[in-house]
Design a protein around this motif. Structure first.
Motif, PDB file in Angstrom:
ATOM      1  N   TRP A  62      19.358  24.597  35.729  1.00 34.86           N
ATOM      2  CA  TRP A  62      19.232  25.558  35.070  1.00 34.86           C
ATOM      3  C   TRP A  62      20.149  26.632  35.297  1.00 34.86           C
ATOM      4  O   TRP A  62      20.107  27.408  36.334  1.00 34.86           O
ATOM      5  CB  TRP A  62      17.746  26.202  35.347  1.00 34.86           C
ATOM      6  CG  TRP A  62      17.307  27.402  34.274  1.00 34.86           C
ATOM      7  CD1 TRP A  62      17.610  28.682  34.441  1.00 34.86           C
ATOM      8  CD2 TRP A  62      17.030  27.402  33.038  1.00 34.86           C
ATOM      9  NE1 TRP A  62      17.204  29.554  33.550  1.00 34.86           N
ATOM     10  CE2 TRP A  62      16.619  28.389  32.490  1.00 34.86           C
ATOM     11  CE3 TRP A  62      16.701  26.194  32.110  1.00 34.86           C
ATOM     12  CZ2 TRP A  62      16.335  28.647  31.323  1.00 34.86           C
ATOM     13  CZ3 TRP A  62      16.123  26.272  31.016  1.00 34.86           C
ATOM     14  CH2 TRP A  62      15.936  27.683  30.308  1.00 34.86           C
ATOM     15  N   SER A  84      16.802  26.581  25.871  1.00 37.39           N
ATOM     16  CA  SER A  84      17.261  26.529  27.295  1.00 37.39           C
ATOM     17  C   SER A  84      18.921  26.958  27.454  1.00 37.39           C
ATOM     18  O   SER A  84      18.994  27.603  28.477  1.00 37.39           O
ATOM     19  CB  SER A  84      17.174  24.936  27.970  1.00 37.39           C
ATOM     20  OG  SER A  84      17.325  24.113  26.724  1.00 37.39           O
ATOM     21  N   MET A 133      19.347  29.738  30.096  1.00 35.35           N
ATOM     22  CA  MET A 133      19.924  29.676  31.360  1.00 35.35           C
ATOM     23  C   MET A 133      21.244  30.669  31.554  1.00 35.35           C
ATOM     24  O   MET A 133      21.547  30.956  32.592  1.00 35.35           O
ATOM     25  CB  MET A 133      20.159  28.217  31.475  1.00 35.35           C
ATOM     26  CG  MET A 133      21.041  27.396  30.668  1.00 35.35           C
ATOM     27  SD  MET A 133      21.532  25.672  31.654  1.00 35.35           S
ATOM     28  CE  MET A 133      20.017  24.791  30.651  1.00 35.35           C
ATOM     29  N   CYS A 138      13.302  32.375  35.946  1.00 31.20           N
ATOM     30  CA  CYS A 138      13.376  32.473  34.562  1.00 31.20           C
ATOM     31  C   CYS A 138      12.654  34.146  34.501  1.00 31.20           C
ATOM     32  O   CYS A 138      13.078  34.952  33.821  1.00 31.20           O
ATOM     33  CB  CYS A 138      12.419  31.775  33.822  1.00 31.20           C
ATOM     34  SG  CYS A 138      13.304  30.127  33.607  1.00 31.20           S
TER      35      CYS A 138
END
Ligand code: DP6
Length: 357
Positions: free
Chosen positions: A24, A214, A218, A270
């Motif tokens: 990530w 994603s 990220m 996150c």
């Protein structure tokens, strides 16, 4: 004899992988270089796989095309797909320049047809299997001598997690330190046969498409999370060592603890991003609760949860505990569909036996 109408074709399949140490964050977005190493388990192709056929012919005209699950994809504007195709063509060109008798496949239009054997709407990461199958199929079509490890470097440019789908069993993606990405590739930590008792249960919590993709998510984390630097520099490197040792020693309790800790650490950064990124929902939390209940009842860790960029849960456990784990899940989450996946081998060799003459 080959004529200009000859169609050269190769087909392959690639599996899905689910990370236990999460990727990530990118340190280089153009080359798709990660901020940290990651480690995954390859799932069985019986449950989840992408099948891709690559063909080319001197008689094909126009730009390269990709049909994905029956629909035409715009690959001309996909920098990632273009990067993979360019790299594979240059490797083929090297072969052609050394052997003048080889047909000039590198110069011809490519037609790619790809399909998943699982519903794309299931919200499961399909880009990993997708890019792994694309790279493998073209490498087979071009009869490239490169190993899966060398090809992982190309698949990485398509989608980071795809580099781990070129191998079976337990696979590490080494972040690497070179600026050109030449040492950022996947390698097998242990084959499937090393720990054949391992099982995965995928719970489809939501079939909807995820909120924040994603790649974008990220970047937000790298730019804004105050917790992320410690994860990249200290926490993950230490966990990589510990989990590789646990896999080598088939120590399920350590494997399970680190898997859950790393999933939680990823979702923590996150949430720590701005704007915050939420992937888990109440059903995901109920799945975590079911895992904790099963472990409490057993008096030890017999199962572990992990979540990617969405609410669906993947539960790891050993075959001997299948009934105990399934029993708890059926009680706590009777409405959530799941299926058992056996762990998969690596990508199968070209089913059609190489180039058609
Ligand atoms: C949460 O590989 O989809 O599944 O490189 O931008 O295509 P890109 O990202 P992608 O990210 C996967 C993130 C993850 C964790 C993991 O698989 O390691």
């Amino acid at each position: 004899m080959s004529s200009s109408n000859t169609v050269y074709r190769a087909s392959t399949t690639a599996p899905v992988n689910i990370a236990v140490i999460k990727y990530w964050g990118k340190r280089d977005t153009a080359l798709n270089l990660p901020t940290n190493s990651s480690l995954s388990v390859t799932l069985s192709q019986k449950s989840l796989r992408t099948h891709t056929t690559a063909s080319c012919s001197e008689s094909f005209s126009g730009p390269d095309t990709l049909i994905l699950n029956g629909e035409k994809e715009d690959i001309q504007s996909s920098k990632r797909t273009q990067a993979c195709l360019k790299h594979l063509r240059s490797l083929r060109q090297e072969l052609e320049s050394k052997d003048a008798s080889l047909p000039k496949l590198s110069k011809w239009t490519l037609r790619l047809v790809s399909a998943n054997n699982f519903p794309t709407a299931a919200g499961l990461a399909s880009s990993a299997a997708g890019f792994a199958a694309l790279v493998r199929a073209i490498a087979d079509l071009y009869e490239l001598p490169q190993s899966p490890k060398e090809l992982s470097l190309i698949a990485r440019q398509g989608s980071g997690s795809a580099c781990r789908s070129l191998m079976g069993g337990y696979v590490a993606w080494r972040a690497g330190t070179n600026e050109d990405g030449s040492d950022s590739l996947a390698e097998e930590v242990a084959p499937l046969s090393h720990w054949p008792e391992m099982r995965a249960l995928i719970l489809i919590v939501s079939a909807e498409k995820k909120g924040v993709p994603s790649t974008a998510g990220m970047q937000t984390t790298v730019e804004t999370s105050t917790l992320a630097p410690a994860r990249f520099k200290e926490i993950v490197p230490q966990r990589m060592q510990e989990i590789e040792k646990a896999i080598k020693e088939r120590d399920f309790e350590t494997f399970a603890r680190i898997t859950m800790q790393d999933s939680n650490s990823f979702h923590a950064i996150c949430l720590d991003s701005w704007p915050p990124i939420h992937y888990l929902n109440d059903v995901s939390r109920a799945a975590m609760n079911a895992v904790e209940t099963a472990n409490r009842k057993a008096g030890k860790l017999i199962c572990a949860y992990t979540f990617d960029a969405g609410p669906n849960a993947v539960i790891y456990y050993l075959a001997e505990h299948a009934h105990q784990v399934a029993g708890v899940f059926r009680n706590i989450l009777p409405q959530v569909p799941g299926w058992e996946g056996e762990f998969g081998g690596s990508i199968r060799p070209n089913e059609y036996g190489g180039l058609e003459q």
